[in-house]
Design an enzyme around this catalytic site. Structure first.
Site, PDB file in Angstrom:
ATOM      1  N   GLU A  71       0.780  -1.222   0.096  1.00 40.31           N
ATOM      2  CA  GLU A  71       0.222   0.007   0.099  1.00 40.31           C
ATOM      3  C   GLU A  71       0.758   1.262   0.035  1.00 40.31           C
ATOM      4  O   GLU A  71       1.899   1.263   0.601  1.00 40.31           O
ATOM      5  CB  GLU A  71      -1.048   0.087   1.265  1.00 40.31           C
ATOM      6  CG  GLU A  71      -1.648   0.897   1.212  1.00 40.31           C
ATOM      7  CD  GLU A  71      -2.682   1.161   2.475  1.00 40.31           C
ATOM      8  OE1 GLU A  71      -3.652   1.968   2.771  1.00 40.31           O
ATOM      9  OE2 GLU A  71      -2.314   0.476   3.438  1.00 40.31           O
ATOM     10  N   LYS A 120      -8.582   4.302  -2.584  1.00 42.42           N
ATOM     11  CA  LYS A 120      -9.193   3.938  -1.275  1.00 42.42           C
ATOM     12  C   LYS A 120     -10.504   4.746  -0.783  1.00 42.42           C
ATOM     13  O   LYS A 120     -10.710   6.021  -1.058  1.00 42.42           O
ATOM     14  CB  LYS A 120      -8.246   3.957   0.040  1.00 42.42           C
ATOM     15  CG  LYS A 120      -8.349   3.246   1.089  1.00 42.42           C
ATOM     16  CD  LYS A 120      -7.536   3.390   1.910  1.00 42.42           C
ATOM     17  CE  LYS A 120      -7.606   2.561   3.516  1.00 42.42           C
ATOM     18  NZ  LYS A 120      -6.441   2.547   4.234  1.00 42.42           N
ATOM     19  N   CYS A 158      -5.879  -2.100   2.770  1.00 39.19           N
ATOM     20  CA  CYS A 158      -5.651  -2.311   4.100  1.00 39.19           C
ATOM     21  C   CYS A 158      -7.190  -2.269   4.634  1.00 39.19           C
ATOM     22  O   CYS A 158      -7.650  -3.520   4.405  1.00 39.19           O
ATOM     23  CB  CYS A 158      -5.358  -0.530   4.527  1.00 39.19           C
ATOM     24  SG  CYS A 158      -4.661  -0.722   6.304  1.00 39.19           S
TER      25      CYS A 158
END
Length: 328
Positions: A55, A137, A171
């Site tokens: 990430e 995200k 995540c």
């Protein structure tokens, strides 16, 4: 969606994949991209067909936001902004070219700069080097809200690639069951998961394992998960620059591959740089889905279904003729 013929063909595939645990070059976009390109070439020599990087690896995860109070992070944010990745750019071209030269599908996390804003973005390059997905995200996590803007659902989908149908999440998006179900319903076969590494304590690594194994089991797909390593010098540098304890950057690594039964493939990597490499047998997807297909015979869409707004978010919506051409 792929045709049934396409899926039948892919169900017999074997794909060699790598989950990559690698350090960024702190504070350097160019340095980190160069490291990524070298690693892609190294993996290509080993016959890897699909690689997942951590990430926001490029240029680095905003560790400062984890330990510094908001009123002190202005200079850190500006540095990150100036070192972040514009899409497309020479940096994305370099990663795509490395993917093309090695016939490799590559999933990688970057800090994406769009004007004066930053986003936690996942890029997916196909084996011909083409950028086939850029997704942001959906919701930055906790301290990350001070750094990144929110994404939209335009990229919340699986994509056909040379190695099959690939979905991506970053995540704590793995803690959002509806986001995960969007990819399950879209028929992903390989799931690219990525976490930062270097923060959150041992509990974070334990929770990461639970999340990726659960997703593999529910989706009946393979999960390839990558976290970023920080060496001793990098941890000491982050502690010096942020005023935080070294321990704040010393845990949370779990780079691993999981099969459709929720089982680990090989040994996870919990310290040091390296990669977990495995051959994925796609017949395992059919064997799992024969028993439980969450998007098919085990679903109850008349009772439970998911609604997604995949329209891209935009700050400007024009309607009608342009003002400067009115009356002409």
């Amino acid at each position: 969606m792929p045709t049934s013929t396409h899926q039948d063909k892919e169900s017999t595939m074997t794909v060699k994949v790598a989950a990559v645990q690698i350090s960024p070059v702190l504070y350097s976009r160019a340095g980190t991209v160069a490291r990524v390109v070298r690693k892609i070439h190294e993996l290509g020599k080993q016959g890897v067909e699909f690689a997942v990087f951590p990430e926001t690896l490029v240029p680095y995860y905003p560790y400062f936001s984890w330990v510094k109070p908001p009123y002190t992070i202005g200079s850190d944010q500006l540095l990150l902004l100036n070192e972040s990745v514009i899409v497309p750019s020479p940096e994305t071209d370099a990663i795509g070219e490395a993917a093309r030269q090695n016939g490799m599908v590559v999933s990688i996390g970057v800090n994406e700069r769009d004007g004066g804003s930053l986003y936690n973005t996942q890029l997916l390059f196909d084996a011909d080097g083409a950028l086939v997905q850029r997704r942001r995200k959906l919701t930055p996590t906790y301290h990350e809200k001070m750094v990144w803007g929110q994404g939209d659902a335009s990229g919340l989908r699986a994509v056909d690639t040379a190695v099959g149908r690939v979905g991506q999440l970053a995540c704590w998006e793995h803690y959002q069951p509806l986001a995960r179900y969007a990819l399950i319903a879209d028929g992903e076969q390989i799931h690219a998961a990525m976490f930062p590494g270097g923060l959150g304590g041992e509990d974070f690594a334990d929770q990461m394992e639970v999340a990726i194994r659960q997703h593999a089991l529910e989706s009946a797909c393979f999960v390839v998960n990558a976290t970023a390593w920080l060496d001793d010098d990098q941890r000491a540098k982050l502690a010096e620059d942020t005023g935080g304890p070294v321990g704040a950057f010393s845990h949370g690594w779990f780079t691993a591959i999981v099969d459709p039964e929720g089982r680990m493939v090989g040994e996870p990597l919990t310290s040091g740089e390296g990669e977990v490499i495995a051959d994925l047998d796609f017949t395992m997807i059919d064997r799992r889905k024969r028993l439980m297909d969450a998007r098919g015979h085990y679903a109850r869409p008349e009772l439970l279904s998911l609604r997604i707004d995949r329209a891209p978010m935009a700050p400007l919506h024009e309607r009608g003729a342009r003002a400067d051409t009115a009356g002409q």
